[in-house]
Motif scaffolding. Structure first.
Motif, PDB file in Angstrom:
ATOM      1  N   ASN A 153       9.278   7.962   2.781  1.00  0.00           N
ATOM      2  CA  ASN A 153       9.286   6.815   3.694  1.00  0.00           C
ATOM      3  C   ASN A 153       7.899   6.415   4.176  1.00  0.00           C
ATOM      4  O   ASN A 153       7.669   5.263   4.517  1.00  0.00           O
ATOM      5  CB  ASN A 153      10.168   7.095   4.903  1.00  0.00           C
ATOM      6  N   GLY A 154       7.006   7.359   4.262  1.00  0.00           N
ATOM      7  CA  GLY A 154       5.669   7.061   4.750  1.00  0.00           C
ATOM      8  C   GLY A 154       5.586   7.116   6.265  1.00  0.00           C
ATOM      9  O   GLY A 154       6.589   7.288   6.951  1.00  0.00           O
ATOM     10  N   PRO A 155       4.397   6.940   6.793  1.00  0.00           N
ATOM     11  CA  PRO A 155       4.191   7.093   8.233  1.00  0.00           C
ATOM     12  C   PRO A 155       4.634   5.882   9.048  1.00  0.00           C
ATOM     13  O   PRO A 155       4.761   4.778   8.533  1.00  0.00           O
ATOM     14  CB  PRO A 155       2.677   7.269   8.339  1.00  0.00           C
ATOM     15  N   TYR A 156       4.850   6.133  10.312  1.00  0.00           N
ATOM     16  CA  TYR A 156       5.093   5.085  11.301  1.00  0.00           C
ATOM     17  C   TYR A 156       3.723   4.718  11.847  1.00  0.00           C
ATOM     18  O   TYR A 156       3.014   5.577  12.392  1.00  0.00           O
ATOM     19  CB  TYR A 156       6.006   5.617  12.407  1.00  0.00           C
ATOM     20  N   CYS A 157       3.333   3.467  11.683  1.00  0.00           N
ATOM     21  CA  CYS A 157       1.980   3.085  12.070  1.00  0.00           C
ATOM     22  C   CYS A 157       1.915   1.621  12.489  1.00  0.00           C
ATOM     23  O   CYS A 157       2.890   0.874  12.348  1.00  0.00           O
ATOM     24  CB  CYS A 157       1.008   3.338  10.911  1.00  0.00           C
ATOM     25  N   LYS A 158       0.762   1.245  12.986  1.00  0.00           N
ATOM     26  CA  LYS A 158       0.535  -0.124  13.432  1.00  0.00           C
ATOM     27  C   LYS A 158       0.024  -0.944  12.252  1.00  0.00           C
ATOM     28  O   LYS A 158      -0.990  -0.617  11.646  1.00  0.00           O
ATOM     29  CB  LYS A 158      -0.471  -0.134  14.575  1.00  0.00           C
ATOM     30  N   VAL A 159       0.755  -2.026  11.945  1.00  0.00           N
ATOM     31  CA  VAL A 159       0.368  -2.955  10.888  1.00  0.00           C
ATOM     32  C   VAL A 159       0.166  -4.296  11.570  1.00  0.00           C
ATOM     33  O   VAL A 159       1.130  -4.920  12.013  1.00  0.00           O
ATOM     34  CB  VAL A 159       1.451  -3.051   9.788  1.00  0.00           C
ATOM     35  N   GLY A 160      -1.083  -4.713  11.663  1.00  0.00           N
ATOM     36  CA  GLY A 160      -1.382  -5.917  12.447  1.00  0.00           C
ATOM     37  C   GLY A 160      -1.152  -5.626  13.912  1.00  0.00           C
ATOM     38  O   GLY A 160      -1.824  -4.799  14.511  1.00  0.00           O
ATOM     39  N   LEU A 161      -0.137  -6.294  14.497  1.00  0.00           N
ATOM     40  CA  LEU A 161       0.198  -6.071  15.905  1.00  0.00           C
ATOM     41  C   LEU A 161       1.523  -5.339  16.079  1.00  0.00           C
ATOM     42  O   LEU A 161       1.937  -5.064  17.199  1.00  0.00           O
ATOM     43  CB  LEU A 161       0.271  -7.419  16.641  1.00  0.00           C
ATOM     44  N   ILE A 162       2.185  -5.026  14.963  1.00  0.00           N
ATOM     45  CA  ILE A 162       3.535  -4.457  15.015  1.00  0.00           C
ATOM     46  C   ILE A 162       3.536  -3.009  14.530  1.00  0.00           C
ATOM     47  O   ILE A 162       2.905  -2.668  13.542  1.00  0.00           O
ATOM     48  CB  ILE A 162       4.489  -5.289  14.130  1.00  0.00           C
ATOM     49  N   TRP A 163       4.295  -2.170  15.232  1.00  0.00           N
ATOM     50  CA  TRP A 163       4.492  -0.782  14.819  1.00  0.00           C
ATOM     51  C   TRP A 163       5.713  -0.736  13.907  1.00  0.00           C
ATOM     52  O   TRP A 163       6.782  -1.228  14.267  1.00  0.00           O
ATOM     53  CB  TRP A 163       4.710   0.120  16.023  1.00  0.00           C
ATOM     54  N   SER A 164       5.544  -0.155  12.734  1.00  0.00           N
ATOM     55  CA  SER A 164       6.652  -0.077  11.774  1.00  0.00           C
ATOM     56  C   SER A 164       6.392   1.027  10.752  1.00  0.00           C
ATOM     57  O   SER A 164       5.379   1.715  10.803  1.00  0.00           O
ATOM     58  CB  SER A 164       6.840  -1.416  11.060  1.00  0.00           C
ATOM     59  N   THR A 165       7.315   1.136   9.827  1.00  0.00           N
ATOM     60  CA  THR A 165       7.157   2.034   8.679  1.00  0.00           C
ATOM     61  C   THR A 165       6.988   1.120   7.466  1.00  0.00           C
ATOM     62  O   THR A 165       7.969   0.798   6.790  1.00  0.00           O
ATOM     63  CB  THR A 165       8.394   2.938   8.524  1.00  0.00           C
ATOM     64  N   PRO A 166       5.761   0.661   7.194  1.00  0.00           N
ATOM     65  CA  PRO A 166       5.545  -0.383   6.199  1.00  0.00           C
ATOM     66  C   PRO A 166       5.864  -0.005   4.756  1.00  0.00           C
ATOM     67  O   PRO A 166       6.183  -0.875   3.952  1.00  0.00           O
ATOM     68  CB  PRO A 166       4.051  -0.709   6.345  1.00  0.00           C
ATOM     69  N   PHE A 167       5.826   1.260   4.426  1.00  0.00           N
ATOM     70  CA  PHE A 167       6.014   1.670   3.034  1.00  0.00           C
ATOM     71  C   PHE A 167       7.467   1.994   2.705  1.00  0.00           C
ATOM     72  O   PHE A 167       7.807   2.241   1.549  1.00  0.00           O
ATOM     73  CB  PHE A 167       5.138   2.885   2.714  1.00  0.00           C
ATOM     74  N   LYS A 168       8.321   1.988   3.716  1.00  0.00           N
ATOM     75  CA  LYS A 168       9.709   2.412   3.545  1.00  0.00           C
ATOM     76  C   LYS A 168      10.501   1.491   2.615  1.00  0.00           C
ATOM     77  O   LYS A 168      11.295   1.948   1.815  1.00  0.00           O
ATOM     78  CB  LYS A 168      10.381   2.486   4.915  1.00  0.00           C
ATOM     79  N   GLU A 169      10.308   0.196   2.723  1.00  0.00           N
ATOM     80  CA  GLU A 169      11.096  -0.774   1.962  1.00  0.00           C
ATOM     81  C   GLU A 169      10.412  -1.248   0.684  1.00  0.00           C
ATOM     82  O   GLU A 169      10.910  -2.153   0.025  1.00  0.00           O
ATOM     83  CB  GLU A 169      11.429  -1.982   2.853  1.00  0.00           C
ATOM     84  N   MET A 170       9.295  -0.662   0.332  1.00  0.00           N
ATOM     85  CA  MET A 170       8.577  -1.096  -0.873  1.00  0.00           C
ATOM     86  C   MET A 170       9.301  -0.629  -2.133  1.00  0.00           C
ATOM     87  O   MET A 170       9.903   0.442  -2.147  1.00  0.00           O
ATOM     88  CB  MET A 170       7.149  -0.556  -0.875  1.00  0.00           C
ATOM     89  N   ASN A 171       9.204  -1.440  -3.186  1.00  0.00           N
ATOM     90  CA  ASN A 171       9.820  -1.075  -4.470  1.00  0.00           C
ATOM     91  C   ASN A 171       9.052   0.040  -5.155  1.00  0.00           C
ATOM     92  O   ASN A 171       9.633   0.911  -5.785  1.00  0.00           O
ATOM     93  CB  ASN A 171       9.892  -2.298  -5.393  1.00  0.00           C
ATOM     94  N   GLU A 172       7.739   0.001  -5.041  1.00  0.00           N
ATOM     95  CA  GLU A 172       6.885   1.012  -5.664  1.00  0.00           C
ATOM     96  C   GLU A 172       6.418   2.000  -4.600  1.00  0.00           C
ATOM     97  O   GLU A 172       6.190   1.633  -3.451  1.00  0.00           O
ATOM     98  CB  GLU A 172       5.671   0.328  -6.297  1.00  0.00           C
ATOM     99  N   SER A 173       6.271   3.251  -4.992  1.00  0.00           N
ATOM    100  CA  SER A 173       5.840   4.271  -4.050  1.00  0.00           C
ATOM    101  C   SER A 173       4.402   4.029  -3.601  1.00  0.00           C
ATOM    102  O   SER A 173       3.523   3.773  -4.419  1.00  0.00           O
ATOM    103  CB  SER A 173       5.958   5.656  -4.691  1.00  0.00           C
ATOM    104  N   TYR A 174       4.186   4.128  -2.324  1.00  0.00           N
ATOM    105  CA  TYR A 174       2.839   3.990  -1.771  1.00  0.00           C
ATOM    106  C   TYR A 174       1.940   5.145  -2.191  1.00  0.00           C
ATOM    107  O   TYR A 174       0.715   5.035  -2.145  1.00  0.00           O
ATOM    108  CB  TYR A 174       2.891   3.885  -0.245  1.00  0.00           C
ATOM    109  N   LEU A 175       2.533   6.240  -2.611  1.00  0.00           N
ATOM    110  CA  LEU A 175       1.748   7.405  -3.004  1.00  0.00           C
ATOM    111  C   LEU A 175       0.929   7.143  -4.267  1.00  0.00           C
ATOM    112  O   LEU A 175      -0.106   7.765  -4.471  1.00  0.00           O
ATOM    113  CB  LEU A 175       2.669   8.615  -3.226  1.00  0.00           C
ATOM    114  N   LYS A 176       1.391   6.241  -5.109  1.00  0.00           N
ATOM    115  CA  LYS A 176       0.697   5.913  -6.353  1.00  0.00           C
ATOM    116  C   LYS A 176      -0.418   4.882  -6.152  1.00  0.00           C
ATOM    117  O   LYS A 176      -1.279   4.745  -7.000  1.00  0.00           O
ATOM    118  CB  LYS A 176       1.686   5.357  -7.382  1.00  0.00           C
ATOM    119  N   ASN A 177      -0.358   4.160  -5.044  1.00  0.00           N
ATOM    120  CA  ASN A 177      -1.305   3.068  -4.818  1.00  0.00           C
ATOM    121  C   ASN A 177      -2.047   3.280  -3.497  1.00  0.00           C
ATOM    122  O   ASN A 177      -1.619   2.807  -2.445  1.00  0.00           O
ATOM    123  CB  ASN A 177      -0.556   1.730  -4.808  1.00  0.00           C
ATOM    124  N   GLN A 178      -3.168   3.959  -3.560  1.00  0.00           N
ATOM    125  CA  GLN A 178      -3.926   4.257  -2.344  1.00  0.00           C
ATOM    126  C   GLN A 178      -4.598   3.029  -1.749  1.00  0.00           C
ATOM    127  O   GLN A 178      -5.045   3.063  -0.603  1.00  0.00           O
ATOM    128  CB  GLN A 178      -4.963   5.339  -2.622  1.00  0.00           C
TER     129      GLN A 178
END
Length: 190
Positions: free
Chosen positions: A109-134
């Motif tokens: 799922n990835g971390p809970y973090c601030k993206v812009g002005l909003i706190w969210s889990t930005p990598f959770k809903e991505m089709n591709e794993s964030y682990l492969k794309n630094q």
């Protein structure tokens, strides 16, 4: 190898693994090495499940004590003691498995973090794993380096919990042999 010596080895090996699991989970409460995120509840959900503290920590540490004591009672203790070590090792398997699954989900799922002005889990809903794309790790602006922080600690928990699972499974098999075959205490010649 005698089943008692094996139990002694397994129990002794579980101590540092449980300690590492507890430490990793505690550190996960302080992303960016700051207390304010824990105080504000701005933590990854999987950190709040305390898998490393409860599962890989307490639920493995308690069986480790018993398994270690079973190994110290002579070569193999007794059949009842070895049977109980199977049950305690099963508790260790359950705890390590819980912590393993929580760490795996946290890593996916990835971390809970601030993206812009909003706190969210930005990598959770991505089709591709964030682990492969630094390159996309920079989406998280706060806490600083939270992606590396979570990936490192959750990965460590995965490895530690995997080892705990293996060791507790070995003790279940070892305990079964000790329970069925009895002790291997050498008899003194008359």
């Amino acid at each position: 190898m005698c089943t008692g010596k094996c139990a002694l080895c397994v129990g002794g090996s579980l101590y540092p693994l449980a300690l590492i699991s507890i430490i990793c989970n505690i550190i996960l409460f302080f992303p960016g090495w700051d207390v304010k995120y824990a105080q504000n509840g701005q933590l990854t959900d999987e950190v709040k499940y305390v898998g490393g503290l409860v599962g890989g920590g307490a639920l493995v540490l308690i069986p480790a004590f018993y398994i270690h004591l079973t190994g110290e009672k002579g070569c193999c203790s007794n059949r009842c003691g070895m049977f109980l070590s199977i049950l305690f090792a099963a508790v260790g398997v359950a705890g390590a498995l819980y912590s393993f699954v929580v760490a795996l989900v946290g890593l996916i799922n990835g971390p809970y973090c601030k993206v812009g002005l909003i706190w969210s889990t930005p990598f959770k809903e991505m089709n591709e794993s964030y682990l492969k794309n630094q390159d996309i790790w920079g989406l998280c602006t706060e806490p600083k380096n939270v992606v590396e922080f979570n990936v490192g600690l959750f990965s460590t928990l995965l490895v530690v919990n995997g080892l705990q699972l293996i060791l507790c499974a070995i003790q279940m098999i070892n305990g079964l042999f000790g329970c069925l075959c009895g002790t291997c205490i050498e008899k003194d010649p008359l």
